[in-house]
Design an enzyme around this catalytic site. Sequence first.
Site, PDB file in Angstrom:
ATOM      1  N   SER A 135       0.834  -1.199   0.000  1.00  0.00           N
ATOM      2  CA  SER A 135       0.000   0.000   0.000  1.00  0.00           C
ATOM      3  C   SER A 135       0.866   1.246   0.000  1.00  0.00           C
ATOM      4  CB  SER A 135      -0.843  -0.020   1.281  1.00  0.00           C
ATOM      5  OG  SER A 135      -1.442   1.232   1.508  1.00  0.00           O
ATOM      6  N   TYR A 159      -1.834  -1.016  10.937  1.00  0.00           N
ATOM      7  CA  TYR A 159      -2.109  -1.552   9.595  1.00  0.00           C
ATOM      8  C   TYR A 159      -0.917  -1.272   8.664  1.00  0.00           C
ATOM      9  CZ  TYR A 159      -3.646  -1.470   4.776  1.00  0.00           C
ATOM     10  OH  TYR A 159      -3.697  -1.638   3.414  1.00  0.00           O
ATOM     11  N   LYS A 163       2.199  -3.766   6.688  1.00  0.00           N
ATOM     12  CA  LYS A 163       2.592  -3.776   5.270  1.00  0.00           C
ATOM     13  C   LYS A 163       4.104  -3.602   5.158  1.00  0.00           C
ATOM     14  CE  LYS A 163      -1.486  -4.321   3.434  1.00  0.00           C
ATOM     15  NZ  LYS A 163      -1.841  -5.601   2.794  1.00  0.00           N
TER      16      LYS A 163
HETATM   17  C1  WQD Z   1      -9.263   9.665   0.892  1.00  0.00           C
HETATM   18  C2  WQD Z   1      -9.454  11.151   1.128  1.00  0.00           C
HETATM   19  C3  WQD Z   1      -9.692  11.715   3.444  1.00  0.00           C
HETATM   20  C4  WQD Z   1     -13.498   9.621   4.058  1.00  0.00           C
HETATM   21  C5  WQD Z   1      -6.640   4.836   3.421  1.00  0.00           C
HETATM   22  C6  WQD Z   1      -5.524   4.139   4.154  1.00  0.00           C
HETATM   23  C7  WQD Z   1      -4.641   3.438   3.186  1.00  0.00           C
HETATM   24  C8  WQD Z   1      -5.423   2.518   2.298  1.00  0.00           C
HETATM   25  C9  WQD Z   1      -6.645   3.151   1.723  1.00  0.00           C
HETATM   26  C10 WQD Z   1      -6.267   0.317   2.731  1.00  0.00           C
HETATM   27  C11 WQD Z   1      -8.659  11.705   2.301  1.00  0.00           C
HETATM   28  C12 WQD Z   1     -10.965  12.023   2.699  1.00  0.00           C
HETATM   29  C13 WQD Z   1     -12.347  10.139   3.498  1.00  0.00           C
HETATM   30  C14 WQD Z   1     -14.528  10.510   4.453  1.00  0.00           C
HETATM   31  C15 WQD Z   1     -13.195  12.365   3.701  1.00  0.00           C
HETATM   32  N1  WQD Z   1      -5.722   1.362   3.035  1.00  0.00           N
HETATM   33  N2  WQD Z   1     -12.191  11.489   3.320  1.00  0.00           N
HETATM   34  N3  WQD Z   1     -14.324  11.855   4.259  1.00  0.00           N
HETATM   35  O1  WQD Z   1      -6.838   7.866   3.718  1.00  0.00           O
HETATM   36  O2  WQD Z   1      -5.936   7.957   1.370  1.00  0.00           O
HETATM   37  O3  WQD Z   1      -6.083   5.790   2.544  1.00  0.00           O
HETATM   38  O4  WQD Z   1      -7.368   3.869   2.688  1.00  0.00           O
HETATM   39  O5  WQD Z   1      -6.465  -0.723   2.631  1.00  0.00           O
HETATM   40  O6  WQD Z   1      -3.693   2.739   3.894  1.00  0.00           O
HETATM   41  O7  WQD Z   1      -4.781   5.087   4.870  1.00  0.00           O
HETATM   42  O8  WQD Z   1      -8.148   6.875   1.771  1.00  0.00           O
HETATM   43  O9  WQD Z   1     -10.507   6.866   1.110  1.00  0.00           O
HETATM   44  O10 WQD Z   1      -9.924   7.006   3.567  1.00  0.00           O
HETATM   45  O11 WQD Z   1      -9.497   8.962   2.106  1.00  0.00           O
HETATM   46  O12 WQD Z   1     -13.059  13.571   3.536  1.00  0.00           O
HETATM   47  O13 WQD Z   1     -15.578  10.107   4.990  1.00  0.00           O
HETATM   48  O14 WQD Z   1     -10.836  11.389   1.447  1.00  0.00           O
HETATM   49  O15 WQD Z   1      -9.433  12.680   4.425  1.00  0.00           O
HETATM   50  O16 WQD Z   1      -8.271  13.015   1.968  1.00  0.00           O
HETATM   51  P1  WQD Z   1      -6.703   7.248   2.407  1.00  0.00           P
HETATM   52  P2  WQD Z   1      -9.593   7.358   2.166  1.00  0.00           P
END
Ligand code: WQD
Length: 347
Positions: A135, A159, A163
């Site tokens: 990841s 998590y 990885k």
């Molecule tokens: C994306 C953007 C949030 C939800 C995470 C893990 C990573 C990987 C994928 C998996 C960010 C914003 C999100 C919400 C929001 N893991 N957001 N409101 O954080 O890049 O990655 O998931 O197996 O390890 O860290 O992905 O989709 O959570 O967030 O504003 O309700 O959307 O702040 O900018 P992220 P995400």
Amino acid sequence: MKNEQAILLTGGAGYIGSHTFVALHEAGFAPVILDDFSNSHPAVLDRLERITGRAPVLERGNVLDTAFVEAVLRRHRIAGVVHFAGSKAVGESVAQPLKYFGNNIGGAISLLRAMEAVFLGPGSWAPPTLVFSSSATVYGDPATVPITEDFPRSHTNPYGHTKLVIEDMLAAVRQAQPAWRVGVLRYFNPVGAHASGLIGEDPAGIPNNLMPYVTQVAVGLRPQLSVFGGDYPTPDGTGVRDYIHVDDLAAGHVAALRALSSGASFTVNLGTGQGYSVLQVVRAFEQASGRKVPYQVVARRAGDVAQCYADPSLAKRVLGWQARKGLEEMCADAWRWQSGNPKGYAT
Ligand code: WQD
């Protein structure tokens, strides 16, 4: 009849695993699913049969059971393994670290032991060949973007730590036993769904990730989206990520297995190279779905970084792979899946 190579997909009933199942089938491989359905739904098997015209071969069980994995490898004369199985919720990993260290690191050790016994033991029919789901989280808070594979790695939650440890474990195993062929794929942000609308992401409980949250708001399951942070140093103040269509990601696994068949191991980013902000995603989704997505900007989420997107050029050089699908298609496909299956596989 084609001489199909059998590929074991641990966690093959999950979101990325199921899409990779389809891609491997279409590429002439014979994928075998190993899954315990702890975070996936058996209904996915029916859906896969409808898409591919073939009932998936399933081995129901857990990767922590080394003897079971070993028996599966032998039973199907597996030529390569794609290791998706693992726990993946960042917040939960902070609350339950032992679940993550146990499932993810323990699961990888168990799988590697089984593969070592089968592929480096007497009667082996193939070199040990493994594609591992890593990841972009291993880059922690990157100093600059786009991110290349040689950026320093760090972790901010259990998590992500798992990885990183598994990547290191794989490097040590390869060093000790050069016969191993290992492809490490660092996924950026997988979204979207198969164009049929039959398979897609089906998170348990409240979605942690942006796209499933957005689709659940659009379909009326949740009142509004909380946008985590409007004061990041980005063009519109919201976080920027590299969203990649899950079909492109699946194709990356096919390309990785093909590249490993010629021998060399690698670690590559799987991303598009294009960053989009939360608000850009919301707007693109509204366009694609014709639905309004009410949102409110709230405080930043702990542990989030401002910007994270890939330099995907190494994957292009090493795998001959690049992402093809844009944000519009990601949103349209995510919406087709969510609107056709409002409650996921339980619909
Ligand atoms: C994306 C953007 C949030 C939800 C995470 C893990 C990573 C990987 C994928 C998996 C960010 C914003 C999100 C919400 C929001 N893991 N957001 N409101 O954080 O890049 O990655 O998931 O197996 O390890 O860290 O992905 O989709 O959570 O967030 O504003 O309700 O959307 O702040 O900018 P992220 P995400």
